[in-house]
Design a protein around this motif. Structure first.
Motif, PDB file in Angstrom:
ATOM      1  N   UNK A   1     -37.023  -0.498  33.903  1.00 53.69           N
ATOM      2  CA  UNK A   1     -35.652  -0.872  33.592  1.00 53.69           C
ATOM      3  C   UNK A   1     -35.597  -2.276  32.996  1.00 53.69           C
ATOM      4  N   UNK A   2     -36.381  -3.206  33.546  1.00 56.48           N
ATOM      5  CA  UNK A   2     -36.405  -4.575  33.039  1.00 56.48           C
ATOM      6  C   UNK A   2     -36.891  -4.593  31.594  1.00 56.48           C
ATOM      7  N   UNK A   3     -37.958  -3.866  31.294  1.00 51.34           N
ATOM      8  CA  UNK A   3     -38.485  -3.814  29.931  1.00 51.34           C
ATOM      9  C   UNK A   3     -37.460  -3.233  28.958  1.00 51.34           C
ATOM     10  N   UNK A   4     -36.787  -2.177  29.368  1.00 49.66           N
ATOM     11  CA  UNK A   4     -35.770  -1.554  28.513  1.00 49.66           C
ATOM     12  C   UNK A   4     -34.638  -2.529  28.222  1.00 49.66           C
ATOM     13  N   UNK A   5     -34.156  -3.219  29.257  1.00 49.54           N
ATOM     14  CA  UNK A   5     -33.094  -4.204  29.062  1.00 49.54           C
ATOM     15  C   UNK A   5     -33.568  -5.297  28.108  1.00 49.54           C
ATOM     16  N   UNK A   6     -34.764  -5.790  28.301  1.00 48.84           N
ATOM     17  CA  UNK A   6     -35.270  -6.836  27.428  1.00 48.84           C
ATOM     18  C   UNK A   6     -35.368  -6.361  25.982  1.00 48.84           C
ATOM     19  N   UNK A   7     -35.819  -5.133  25.777  1.00 50.96           N
ATOM     20  CA  UNK A   7     -35.902  -4.590  24.417  1.00 50.96           C
ATOM     21  C   UNK A   7     -34.537  -4.576  23.743  1.00 50.96           C
ATOM     22  N   UNK A   8     -33.503  -4.185  24.475  1.00 51.62           N
ATOM     23  CA  UNK A   8     -32.159  -4.115  23.900  1.00 51.62           C
ATOM     24  C   UNK A   8     -31.629  -5.517  23.602  1.00 51.62           C
ATOM     25  N   UNK A   9     -31.836  -6.453  24.517  1.00 52.10           N
ATOM     26  CA  UNK A   9     -31.372  -7.827  24.279  1.00 52.10           C
ATOM     27  C   UNK A   9     -32.099  -8.435  23.090  1.00 52.10           C
ATOM     28  N   UNK A  10     -33.404  -8.213  23.003  1.00 56.38           N
ATOM     29  CA  UNK A  10     -34.215  -8.809  21.943  1.00 56.38           C
ATOM     30  C   UNK A  10     -34.045  -8.119  20.584  1.00 56.38           C
TER      31      UNK A  10
ATOM     32  N   UNK B   1     -33.678  -9.500  38.198  1.00 50.56           N
ATOM     33  CA  UNK B   1     -35.111  -9.336  37.929  1.00 50.56           C
ATOM     34  C   UNK B   1     -35.450  -9.700  36.481  1.00 50.56           C
ATOM     35  N   UNK B   2     -34.618  -9.250  35.539  1.00 49.58           N
ATOM     36  CA  UNK B   2     -34.842  -9.570  34.138  1.00 49.58           C
ATOM     37  C   UNK B   2     -34.802 -11.085  33.930  1.00 49.58           C
ATOM     38  N   UNK B   3     -33.811 -11.757  34.513  1.00 47.41           N
ATOM     39  CA  UNK B   3     -33.652 -13.204  34.321  1.00 47.41           C
ATOM     40  C   UNK B   3     -34.849 -13.987  34.861  1.00 47.41           C
ATOM     41  N   UNK B   4     -35.539 -13.462  35.857  1.00 50.04           N
ATOM     42  CA  UNK B   4     -36.718 -14.133  36.402  1.00 50.04           C
ATOM     43  C   UNK B   4     -37.898 -14.080  35.433  1.00 50.04           C
ATOM     44  N   UNK B   5     -37.930 -13.079  34.569  1.00 44.75           N
ATOM     45  CA  UNK B   5     -39.118 -12.833  33.749  1.00 44.75           C
ATOM     46  C   UNK B   5     -39.004 -13.176  32.272  1.00 44.75           C
ATOM     47  N   UNK B   6     -37.795 -13.353  31.759  1.00 50.25           N
ATOM     48  CA  UNK B   6     -37.665 -13.517  30.315  1.00 50.25           C
ATOM     49  C   UNK B   6     -36.910 -14.783  29.937  1.00 50.25           C
TER      50      UNK B   6
END
Length: 184
Positions: free
Chosen positions: A46-55, A75-80
């Protein structure tokens, strides 16, 4: 520049009567982030998918999350590092994935993050949500640096509890986006 509003449903997705679905029909430019697995999600996916959409582009975004998706955002905010693209987040009915009441089947969504979010956020919680106690909802909002808005007897703040078009939520999105289309 127009702000992209990303709709982030929680576990099992958001059905037709859910306020997220109402908003997608009512307002232009909202994008639901589709996950591969709504039934037994893995946090890293889920985190990877969210990051792909934001990026996908350099636009600023406002994240509009329900339930498990609140944990996704933390979780996303901790990693990207591209969290600078996030103008704000609306975190509605954050589920306590550590609680006994939380449905089984998710992977990697525990422990609950207690790190401050690097962007403005508003947590909306109900005093009778079956998936988070008021004390835990308040603790999450404080840890994340979020403004806390309480609803009384709103359950899990979804279609089943009568939150269809939810004008109060629309106003919160307007505050985060600054977009005049979100006027009730």
């Amino acid at each position: 520049m127009t702000v992209r509003v990303l709709i982030l449903p929680g576990l099992y997705n958001s059905g037709e009567t859910h306020w997220q679905s109402h908003w997608e029909r009512q307002f232009s430019g909202l994008l639901r982030v589709e996950q591969q697995d709504w039934e037994t999600p893995i946090a890293a996916d889920w985190v990877e998918r969210l990051n792909d959409v934001i990026a996908a582009d350099e636009s600023e975004v406002v994240l509009v999350a329900h339930s498990l998706a609140c944990t996704l955002i933390t979780r996303w905010a901790q990693h990207y590092s591209n969290s600078r693209q996030v103008r704000g987040a609306l975190l509605v009915a954050p589920s306590d994935t550590e609680a006994a009441s939380y449905p089984p089947g998710t992977q990697g969504f525990t422990p609950m993050s207690t790190e401050r979010l690097p962007f403005p956020s508003i947590v909306v919680a109900s005093n009778d949500d079956p998936y988070v106690t008021p004390a835990r909802a308040e603790a999450f909002a404080k840890a994340w640096g979020s403004e806390l808005v309480w609803l009384q007897k709103a359950g899990h703040i979804n279609g089943q509890t009568g939150y269809g078009s939810w004008p109060q939520g629309v106003e919160l999105v307007r505050r985060l986006t600054g977009e005049s289309q979100f006027t009730t």
